[in-house]
Design a protein around this motif. Sequence first.
Motif, PDB file in Angstrom:
ATOM      1  N   THR A 127       0.819  -1.198   0.000  1.00 55.45           N
ATOM      2  CA  THR A 127       0.000   0.000   0.000  1.00 55.45           C
ATOM      3  C   THR A 127       0.858   1.255   0.000  1.00 55.45           C
ATOM      4  O   THR A 127       1.653   1.479   0.908  1.00 55.45           O
ATOM      5  CB  THR A 127      -0.935  -0.005   1.229  1.00 55.45           C
ATOM      6  N   ASN A 128       0.702   2.040  -1.054  1.00 53.15           N
ATOM      7  CA  ASN A 128       1.403   3.304  -1.236  1.00 53.15           C
ATOM      8  C   ASN A 128       2.926   3.163  -1.212  1.00 53.15           C
ATOM      9  O   ASN A 128       3.635   4.118  -0.937  1.00 53.15           O
ATOM     10  CB  ASN A 128       0.973   4.341  -0.194  1.00 53.15           C
ATOM     11  N   PRO A 137      -5.590   0.092  -6.738  1.00 54.67           N
ATOM     12  CA  PRO A 137      -5.882   0.087  -5.298  1.00 54.67           C
ATOM     13  C   PRO A 137      -6.398  -1.275  -4.839  1.00 54.67           C
ATOM     14  O   PRO A 137      -6.667  -2.174  -5.650  1.00 54.67           O
ATOM     15  CB  PRO A 137      -6.983   1.142  -5.189  1.00 54.67           C
ATOM     16  N   SER A 138      -6.551  -1.411  -3.546  1.00 56.85           N
ATOM     17  CA  SER A 138      -7.252  -2.558  -2.973  1.00 56.85           C
ATOM     18  C   SER A 138      -8.532  -2.063  -2.302  1.00 56.85           C
ATOM     19  O   SER A 138      -8.673  -0.884  -2.004  1.00 56.85           O
ATOM     20  CB  SER A 138      -6.362  -3.265  -1.946  1.00 56.85           C
ATOM     21  N   GLY A 148      -6.880   0.609  -0.061  1.00 59.87           N
ATOM     22  CA  GLY A 148      -5.422   0.701  -0.059  1.00 59.87           C
ATOM     23  C   GLY A 148      -4.951   1.366  -1.337  1.00 59.87           C
ATOM     24  O   GLY A 148      -5.050   0.797  -2.426  1.00 59.87           O
ATOM     25  N   SER A 158      -1.717  -0.079  -4.491  1.00 55.29           N
ATOM     26  CA  SER A 158      -1.327  -1.349  -3.876  1.00 55.29           C
ATOM     27  C   SER A 158      -0.392  -2.179  -4.756  1.00 55.29           C
ATOM     28  O   SER A 158       0.365  -3.007  -4.235  1.00 55.29           O
ATOM     29  CB  SER A 158      -2.573  -2.178  -3.549  1.00 55.29           C
ATOM     30  N   ASP A 184      -3.121  -5.618   5.330  1.00 54.79           N
ATOM     31  CA  ASP A 184      -3.582  -4.403   4.659  1.00 54.79           C
ATOM     32  C   ASP A 184      -2.616  -3.909   3.586  1.00 54.79           C
ATOM     33  O   ASP A 184      -2.951  -2.976   2.848  1.00 54.79           O
ATOM     34  CB  ASP A 184      -3.794  -3.288   5.687  1.00 54.79           C
ATOM     35  N   ASN A 185      -1.437  -4.489   3.502  1.00 54.12           N
ATOM     36  CA  ASN A 185      -0.488  -4.095   2.457  1.00 54.12           C
ATOM     37  C   ASN A 185      -0.700  -4.860   1.155  1.00 54.12           C
ATOM     38  O   ASN A 185       0.051  -4.653   0.194  1.00 54.12           O
ATOM     39  CB  ASN A 185       0.952  -4.311   2.935  1.00 54.12           C
TER      40      ASN A 185
END
Length: 540
Positions: free
Chosen positions: A100-101, A153-154, A351, A354, A423-424
């Motif tokens: 993520t990012n 993204p997620s 996220g 991602s 979350d990543n």
Amino acid sequence: MYRIRKSRSMPAVAAVMAGALALSACSGGDGDEGGSGGDTIQILVLKHALTGAMADMGWVADLEEAAGVTIEWEEVSADWDQKKSTMLAAGDIPDLVVGTNAITNADLATFTGLFEDLSDDMDALPNVAEMFDAVPVTQEMATMPSGAVYSLPSYRRFWPETGTRQFINQQWLDTLGLEQPTTWDELHEVLLAFKEEDANGNGDPDDEIPMDWAPAGDDGFGLFQPTVLLGSLGLPIADGGAQGYFVEDGQVGNFLIDERYRELISFLHELYADGLISQDVMTQDYSAYQSVARGDGDSARVGFTWGWTGSDRVGAQLVEQYAPLAPLQADTSIGADELTWSFDSYLLNYGVNSITMSAQSDNREGALAVIDAFYDQDISIQALWGELGENLESTGEDAYEVLPPADGESDPSTWKWTTTLADNSPGWIREDIDVVLPTDLQEAADQSEPLDAAIANVDPATDIFPSQLIRMSEEDLNQLSLNNTAVFGIAMQRWATWITEGGADSGWDAYVAEVEGAGLAQNLEIHQRYYDEFAASQGS
């Protein structure tokens, strides 16, 4: 089966919790030689400090099978910014970057030629195309003003509206005959009692830490930090504060130059000067922040703090000592209808950036197949919560149950981050699947109840700058990135100095002029222009 209520409609500012994480790095292989790249895909993955090796995650074999490739992983958990800047400057990136990012919007704008434009690859990405149709916000998040799609993204769906809850040691209050504080002054008095009266009763009057919070980053704020106390003054924030942007009456502001921010810093300095804040608060890493709150056996050390859930913050052995606490009033002149709290729904459920793909990949077909496989239903849910049979159980068609930690010791949040990308990870948790959620999400929802009224006072349509819905031009992103280096170089140093040494009141006017001149004034103009365009497009 537990369900968290749906979030409201507008994504808030996208920020990264990794600012509160400690990170470490290790290298992967170089991949196949030769122009075709064979059936091997190199993936650099940015992981949480707790996360184990990719080789230990059972779902990785499913990912390889679905994509028809072998994956060589380069696993990074520390010094990412330094490694990334070297990698991007050299123009040498792996087939895919996951996390993520990990690659930011500013990176995409600055190094456009390095990344594959996926907008014309949708035929090879049926899962992604389906997500765009089902969750249109994800397509808006991914699409640059030019129409290019350089990153995906997620979408996680189940997370609550805030990531930060505040906790106080109720056992200490009861021992000392104190009520829960409702104002800043009352909090000050309670913290003094915690410090001076051996609140944990272990005979050592000096081992209590009345207040502690998570470390801030060099480029702004995040979850579990005292920026949530800006809500005590009625200032609406998102994502723990992130880079400080908010909206009031259609005007984009930044709390870094708002008088309410000065008031907060002055209050925190009063607490620090009285020895009520951890003396390590400005230097400790996230691991230290977590471990010190878990105390020693049944003896707690921290009195008042912020975290994801009580069990995640202080551990299973101490959690029963703590109570979630409602938002505080700065003083009694602030009415309940004015109090706000950090609105984090879209930080938690979406996220940003991602997964990105190299424009120079030797195996485009394989790389695209891996991207799409990440958005497969079974792989998405396993990348988020862990492998089927170990962390998850399939309970029927389109139905799953997240299992308790297999080690019998960890809390569910820690277990998730330890055993998978969590979350990543890229992925799409579909709306039509049933999931029996882990107890930490139930706990987070229950412990959010004292905050619900204040969260409801933040309207994401009018109080939040919608960063995730707004894709800025490369020129503006580059300018913001340049300005932010100067602005946060000043602001974060002053945050630490003013809390620990004082001087906010006397130095405020000069500071405001300095950060405005360093680029914040221009940043506000850029944000206002995009906000006005966005509001007009929404009919606001």
